[in-house]
Design a protein around this motif. Structure first.
Motif, PDB file in Angstrom:
ATOM      1  N   ASN A 117      46.633  31.914  42.182  1.00  0.00           N
ATOM      2  CA  ASN A 117      47.881  32.406  41.593  1.00  0.00           C
ATOM      3  C   ASN A 117      47.926  33.924  41.454  1.00  0.00           C
ATOM      4  OD1 ASN A 117      45.896  31.385  39.447  1.00  0.00           O
ATOM      5  ND2 ASN A 117      47.165  32.748  38.196  1.00  0.00           N
ATOM      6  N   ILE A 118      46.798  34.595  41.618  1.00  0.00           N
ATOM      7  CA  ILE A 118      46.758  36.061  41.528  1.00  0.00           C
ATOM      8  C   ILE A 118      47.167  36.665  42.866  1.00  0.00           C
ATOM      9  CG2 ILE A 118      45.300  38.084  41.167  1.00  0.00           C
ATOM     10  CD1 ILE A 118      45.862  36.501  38.622  1.00  0.00           C
ATOM     11  N   THR A 119      48.212  37.499  42.849  1.00  0.00           N
ATOM     12  CA  THR A 119      48.720  38.110  44.083  1.00  0.00           C
ATOM     13  C   THR A 119      48.356  39.585  44.213  1.00  0.00           C
ATOM     14  OG1 THR A 119      50.841  38.635  43.012  1.00  0.00           O
ATOM     15  CG2 THR A 119      50.673  36.521  44.153  1.00  0.00           C
ATOM     16  N   LYS A 120      47.758  40.152  43.158  1.00  0.00           N
ATOM     17  CA  LYS A 120      47.368  41.570  43.233  1.00  0.00           C
ATOM     18  C   LYS A 120      46.221  41.842  42.275  1.00  0.00           C
ATOM     19  CE  LYS A 120      49.117  46.305  42.653  1.00  0.00           C
ATOM     20  NZ  LYS A 120      50.293  47.141  42.292  1.00  0.00           N
ATOM     21  N   ILE A 121      45.224  42.569  42.766  1.00  0.00           N
ATOM     22  CA  ILE A 121      44.144  43.097  41.925  1.00  0.00           C
ATOM     23  C   ILE A 121      44.354  44.599  41.849  1.00  0.00           C
ATOM     24  CG2 ILE A 121      41.654  43.384  41.649  1.00  0.00           C
ATOM     25  CD1 ILE A 121      41.269  40.843  43.277  1.00  0.00           C
ATOM     26  N   GLY A 122      44.571  45.119  40.669  1.00  0.00           N
ATOM     27  CA  GLY A 122      44.944  46.514  40.503  1.00  0.00           C
ATOM     28  C   GLY A 122      43.819  47.502  40.744  1.00  0.00           C
ATOM     29  N   GLU A 123      44.196  48.752  40.792  1.00  0.00           N
ATOM     30  CA  GLU A 123      43.265  49.856  41.008  1.00  0.00           C
ATOM     31  C   GLU A 123      42.150  49.852  39.960  1.00  0.00           C
ATOM     32  OE1 GLU A 123      43.455  54.747  40.778  1.00  0.00           O
ATOM     33  OE2 GLU A 123      45.252  53.591  41.287  1.00  0.00           O
ATOM     34  N   SER A 124      40.918  49.942  40.422  1.00  0.00           N
ATOM     35  CA  SER A 124      39.731  50.041  39.552  1.00  0.00           C
ATOM     36  C   SER A 124      39.598  48.858  38.591  1.00  0.00           C
ATOM     37  CB  SER A 124      39.744  51.358  38.759  1.00  0.00           C
ATOM     38  OG  SER A 124      39.774  52.475  39.620  1.00  0.00           O
ATOM     39  N   ALA A 125      40.131  47.705  38.976  1.00  0.00           N
ATOM     40  CA  ALA A 125      40.146  46.554  38.066  1.00  0.00           C
ATOM     41  C   ALA A 125      38.748  46.139  37.618  1.00  0.00           C
ATOM     42  CB  ALA A 125      40.850  45.372  38.729  1.00  0.00           C
ATOM     43  N   PHE A 126      37.774  46.188  38.533  1.00  0.00           N
ATOM     44  CA  PHE A 126      36.404  45.803  38.209  1.00  0.00           C
ATOM     45  C   PHE A 126      35.438  46.974  38.443  1.00  0.00           C
ATOM     46  CE2 PHE A 126      38.599  41.851  39.056  1.00  0.00           C
ATOM     47  CZ  PHE A 126      38.108  40.991  38.087  1.00  0.00           C
ATOM     48  N   TYR A 127      35.950  48.153  38.366  1.00  0.00           N
ATOM     49  CA  TYR A 127      35.136  49.349  38.618  1.00  0.00           C
ATOM     50  C   TYR A 127      33.943  49.414  37.654  1.00  0.00           C
ATOM     51  CZ  TYR A 127      33.963  54.274  39.361  1.00  0.00           C
ATOM     52  OH  TYR A 127      33.305  55.442  39.650  1.00  0.00           O
TER      53      TYR A 127
END
Length: 265
Positions: A117-127
């Motif tokens: 269901n996730i369509t986008k992982i944002g910038e630096s999400a798991f940085y």
């Protein structure tokens, strides 16, 4: 910042009138419940509750104009994007995006599965999730810049056929990954997998590599790709002409024992 760093408190009730929650406010605390009032207009980034592994519930006032909550997650007002949360709790099915820096600097994550269901992982999400070892991405049409950068322990990442775009530096300096298999039709940035010691990237025939400089294509190996459910795997590696990828130095095979398979010619 770090106002409640590693605090052994069970619950935090933020009084109405507080307007901003800054980075690492509850970093590593034992908190189980946080109540956020309508007056909060800015939550700096996901590090406000980074490594709060005991967090079970966030309650945002219904009158808050910028944020909402569901379970152990702080969401945008429309409930579609994760601002911050406890990644050890299931990601709600109603959520479609993981926001910018949502889980930045989390030192407890070892494995993460991104649902369909996730369509986008944002910038630096798991940085900077330095203990993260494995990532399985079943959803995420777009992976933002530096989404998994500086994840020093990362050894494997699996992309599904639902991936549309992998942005620049998505996996920057995550140097323990030996190989990646790319699905069909994904769009790559010039430096999607930027690192000085990258190993092997298997890609299907027809994938557009035009954004990648010639000198950076040495790690890309065209392969016959098949699928196990949503995930690609290498069925067969296509033969390559090594002279197109590498130069062979003088006397490199001199006095070496070489085995051959053929008629002896």
């Amino acid at each position: 910042n770090k106002a409640f760093y590693a605090a052994r408190i069970q619950e935090a009730y933020i009084e109405n009138g507080v307007e901003e929650i800054i980075s690492e406010a509850f970093l590593g605390s034992h908190i189980k419940k946080i109540t956020i009032p309508e007056s909060v207009t800015k939550i700096e980034d996901g590090s406000v509750i980074t490594s709060c592994v005991y967090l079970e519930e966030v309650v945002v006032s219904p009158e808050n104009k910028n944020y909402s909550s569901l379970g152990a997650y702080i969401l945008t007002k429309d409930g579609k994007t994760i601002i911050a949360g406890n990644i050890f709790k299931p990601i709600p099915q109603s959520v479609s995006e993981i926001g910018t820096k949502a889980f930045i600097w989390n030192r407890d994550i070892v494995e993460v599965v991104i649902p369909e269901n996730i369509t986008k992982i944002g910038e630096s999400a798991f940085y900077g999730c330095t203990k993260l070892k494995q990532v399985v991405i079943d959803g995420a049409g777009t992976i933002g810049d530096s989404a998994f950068s500086s994840c020093d322990s990362l050894t494997s990442i699996f992309f599904s056929k639902n991936i549309d775009k992998i942005s620049d530096y998505s996996i920057l300096y995550s140097c323990n990954i030996a190989a990646i298999t790319l699905p069909d039709n994904v769009t790559l940035g010039a430096d999607s997998f930027y690192t000085s010691i990258w190993k092997t990237i298997y890609y299907p025939e027809g994938l557009d590599l035009s954004a990648i400089e010639d000198t950076k294509r040495r790690s890309y190996i065209q392969s016959k790709i098949e699928y196990d459910g949503n995930f690609p795997y290498v069925k067969q590696v296509q033969p390559i002409d090594i002279t197109e990828h590498y130069s062979v130095g003088d006397k490199v095979f001199e006095k070496k024992r070489c085995e051959y398979d053929g008629d002896g010619s």
